[in-house]
Design a protein around this motif. Structure first.
Motif, PDB file in Angstrom:
ATOM      1  N   LYS A 156       0.550  -0.902   0.316  1.00 56.68           N
ATOM      2  CA  LYS A 156      -0.096   0.236  -0.501  1.00 56.68           C
ATOM      3  C   LYS A 156       1.025   0.925   0.078  1.00 56.68           C
ATOM      4  O   LYS A 156       1.739   0.728   0.366  1.00 56.68           O
ATOM      5  CB  LYS A 156      -0.782  -0.141   1.242  1.00 56.68           C
ATOM      6  CG  LYS A 156      -1.916  -1.343   1.414  1.00 56.68           C
ATOM      7  CD  LYS A 156      -2.635  -1.184   2.369  1.00 56.68           C
ATOM      8  CE  LYS A 156      -3.391   0.234   2.687  1.00 56.68           C
ATOM      9  NZ  LYS A 156      -4.185   0.234   4.000  1.00 56.68           N
ATOM     10  N   ALA A 157       0.526   2.139  -0.832  1.00 57.51           N
ATOM     11  CA  ALA A 157       1.132   3.338  -0.613  1.00 57.51           C
ATOM     12  C   ALA A 157       1.810   4.104   0.661  1.00 57.51           C
ATOM     13  O   ALA A 157       2.505   4.094   0.647  1.00 57.51           O
ATOM     14  CB  ALA A 157      -0.068   4.957  -1.555  1.00 57.51           C
ATOM     15  N   ASP A 158       1.278   3.434   1.325  1.00 58.20           N
ATOM     16  CA  ASP A 158       0.918   4.657   2.744  1.00 58.20           C
ATOM     17  C   ASP A 158       2.161   3.029   4.109  1.00 58.20           C
ATOM     18  O   ASP A 158       1.992   3.347   4.383  1.00 58.20           O
ATOM     19  CB  ASP A 158       0.541   5.173   4.206  1.00 58.20           C
ATOM     20  CG  ASP A 158      -1.131   3.914   4.171  1.00 58.20           C
ATOM     21  OD1 ASP A 158      -0.287   2.835   3.866  1.00 58.20           O
ATOM     22  OD2 ASP A 158      -2.252   4.285   4.688  1.00 58.20           O
ATOM     23  N   SER A 159       2.314   2.148   2.969  1.00 54.09           N
ATOM     24  CA  SER A 159       2.661   0.686   3.937  1.00 54.09           C
ATOM     25  C   SER A 159       4.323   1.871   4.311  1.00 54.09           C
ATOM     26  O   SER A 159       4.214   2.029   3.926  1.00 54.09           O
ATOM     27  CB  SER A 159       3.075   0.152   2.850  1.00 54.09           C
ATOM     28  OG  SER A 159       3.956  -1.099   3.805  1.00 54.09           O
ATOM     29  N   LYS A 160       4.672   1.129   5.710  1.00 51.42           N
ATOM     30  CA  LYS A 160       6.393   1.639   6.708  1.00 51.42           C
ATOM     31  C   LYS A 160       6.926  -0.176   5.624  1.00 51.42           C
ATOM     32  O   LYS A 160       8.182   0.492   6.081  1.00 51.42           O
ATOM     33  CB  LYS A 160       5.789   0.774   7.893  1.00 51.42           C
ATOM     34  CG  LYS A 160       5.095   2.574   9.032  1.00 51.42           C
ATOM     35  CD  LYS A 160       5.033   2.715  10.032  1.00 51.42           C
ATOM     36  CE  LYS A 160       4.135   2.835  10.669  1.00 51.42           C
ATOM     37  NZ  LYS A 160       3.361   3.039  12.011  1.00 51.42           N
ATOM     38  N   THR A 162       9.743  -0.802   3.682  1.00 53.43           N
ATOM     39  CA  THR A 162      10.281   0.449   2.343  1.00 53.43           C
ATOM     40  C   THR A 162      10.370  -0.870   1.277  1.00 53.43           C
ATOM     41  O   THR A 162      11.659  -0.027   0.167  1.00 53.43           O
ATOM     42  CB  THR A 162      11.409   0.961   3.091  1.00 53.43           C
ATOM     43  OG1 THR A 162      11.787   0.575   3.619  1.00 53.43           O
ATOM     44  CG2 THR A 162      10.561   2.390   3.675  1.00 53.43           C
ATOM     45  N   ARG A 218      -5.042  -3.962   0.049  1.00 53.08           N
ATOM     46  CA  ARG A 218      -5.873  -2.861  -0.104  1.00 53.08           C
ATOM     47  C   ARG A 218      -6.588  -3.077   1.550  1.00 53.08           C
ATOM     48  O   ARG A 218      -6.635  -1.638   2.278  1.00 53.08           O
ATOM     49  CB  ARG A 218      -6.784  -2.722  -0.612  1.00 53.08           C
ATOM     50  CG  ARG A 218      -6.151  -1.546  -2.328  1.00 53.08           C
ATOM     51  CD  ARG A 218      -6.936  -1.922  -3.612  1.00 53.08           C
ATOM     52  NE  ARG A 218      -6.017  -1.212  -4.581  1.00 53.08           N
ATOM     53  CZ  ARG A 218      -6.077  -1.821  -5.879  1.00 53.08           C
ATOM     54  NH1 ARG A 218      -7.372  -2.463  -5.978  1.00 53.08           N
ATOM     55  NH2 ARG A 218      -6.231  -0.667  -6.900  1.00 53.08           N
ATOM     56  N   ASP A 241      -2.625   3.468  -5.462  1.00 48.27           N
ATOM     57  CA  ASP A 241      -2.290   3.717  -4.094  1.00 48.27           C
ATOM     58  C   ASP A 241      -1.489   2.280  -3.455  1.00 48.27           C
ATOM     59  O   ASP A 241      -2.126   1.707  -2.096  1.00 48.27           O
ATOM     60  CB  ASP A 241      -4.391   2.914  -3.690  1.00 48.27           C
ATOM     61  CG  ASP A 241      -4.914   1.932  -4.058  1.00 48.27           C
ATOM     62  OD1 ASP A 241      -4.186   1.303  -5.201  1.00 48.27           O
ATOM     63  OD2 ASP A 241      -5.384   1.421  -4.038  1.00 48.27           O
ATOM     64  N   LYS A 243       2.786   0.786  -4.225  1.00 47.48           N
ATOM     65  CA  LYS A 243       4.108   1.245  -4.992  1.00 47.48           C
ATOM     66  C   LYS A 243       4.479   0.312  -4.613  1.00 47.48           C
ATOM     67  O   LYS A 243       4.474  -0.675  -3.843  1.00 47.48           O
ATOM     68  CB  LYS A 243       4.017   2.788  -4.150  1.00 47.48           C
ATOM     69  CG  LYS A 243       4.387   1.503  -2.467  1.00 47.48           C
ATOM     70  CD  LYS A 243       5.170   3.057  -1.305  1.00 47.48           C
ATOM     71  CE  LYS A 243       5.359   2.649   0.294  1.00 47.48           C
ATOM     72  NZ  LYS A 243       6.053   3.364   0.645  1.00 47.48           N
TER      73      LYS A 243
END
Length: 312
Positions: A156-160, A162, A218, A241, A243
């Motif tokens: 998800k785009a806001d996932s921690k 990396t 999601r 939404d 990455k």
């Protein structure tokens, strides 16, 4: 022990509907799927590639490069908005090869299962449709590589989360993946390596289709989705939404390249390899991949009949 949960296909109707609703709510596709393709990259005649053709070589149709392609989905190959023209990264590359050989391109849409028999029987000069090089296929076909075969790790785009580059990066994470796929085979092996090293196993949730895998990501039921890289590049660009946080060779731990496929001994393979390497050198190759967001899959050079994946 690896943790694995299989999600039955009977439950996926609602998931598919939810995924489609998300897709339609987003902006239009980021890539040009119109039949005209004004942005398609074109090439000049490549005299070295033409010279590499065997003297008197006969194409299926004089003056034409006849290429079979399976329109499995964007961005590699799909039907355009007119529902009949095939567009995508593989058609673009086929056009570059035809241009290099001074030929007109004739793309022939086929079902994936039909390409081996059609090629052997002489219906087409080549297949350009995400065909991976394997030792078994090399017994009947010649190969000129033109792209890396990659799987993608997306979150998800806001996932921690990396980055995933190796098994230890995946320790303790949960993944949505297709059951019975090469991706599942690789992740099972990664989990075994982690456990042997004293790290946490991976949790795999197995789904029958892409809709289920995406909804699992999601909705937060999994940390990562894993499937062929190109598919996820398209979804990421369209929906914005998810990455990419890493890629993985489809043949891990070996390299797995995708190749133009021709009949064994037909004589076309050397010209195709010369043409591809010249397209790499003059920049047309990378421009064509970039048009579909696939720069990550670029090769440094094309090879004729390189080592392929072994028989399992």
């Amino acid at each position: 022990m690896i943790q694995r949960r299989t999600i039955l296909s009977l439950s996926l109707g609602a998931l598919a509907a939810a995924s489609l609703a998300i897709s339609f709510a987003k902006a239009q596709a980021p890539f040009d799927l119109g039949p005209e393709q004004p942005g398609r990259i074109r090439a000049e005649k490549d005299l070295a590639a033409i010279a590499a053709l065997p003297q008197g070589f006969k194409f299926v149709e004089p003056g034409v490069l006849t290429v079979a392609i399976s329109p499995g989905g964007p961005p590699l190959g799909t039907y355009a908005t007119d529902a009949k023209t095939v567009v995508g990264a593989d058609p673009d590359f086929a056009q570059l090869i035809a241009d290099s050989l001074g030929l007109r391109l004739n793309l022939v849409p086929i079902a994936w299962a039909d390409w081996p028999l059609g090629l052997v029987s002489g219906k087409y000069d080549a297949v350009i449709s995400n065909v991976g090089v394997t030792e078994q296929r090399k017994e009947k076909f010649d190969f000129s590589t033109y792209r890396q075969g990659l799987h993608g790790f997306f979150v998800k785009a806001d996932s921690k989360v990396t980055q995933i580059r190796e098994p230890k990066d995946a320790a303790g994470l949960s993944f949505s993946v297709g059951g019975g796929t090469n991706q599942e085979r690789i992740l099972v092996e990664w989990s075994k390596q982690n456990v042997a090293a004293g790290l946490k196993p991976l949790e795999l949730q197995l789904y029958d289709d892409e809709a289920g895998r995406l909804v699992a990501l999601r909705s937060g039921r999994v940390d990562v989705i894993v499937q062929p890289h190109a598919q996820l590049v398209f979804i990421s660009a369209r929906d914005k939404d998810i990455k990419r946080i890493g890629t993985l060779s489809a043949g891990w731990p070996l390299k797995s390249d995708v190749a133009v496929t021709t009949r064994k001994g037909s004589g076309l393979v050397d010209a195709l390899t010369v043409a591809t390497n010249d397209l790499i050198r003059n920049g047309k190759y990378l421009q064509a991949l970039a048009r579909w967001g696939l720069e990550e899959e670029a090769l440094e050079r094309s090879e004729t009949n390189p080592p392929g994946l072994p028989k399992y």
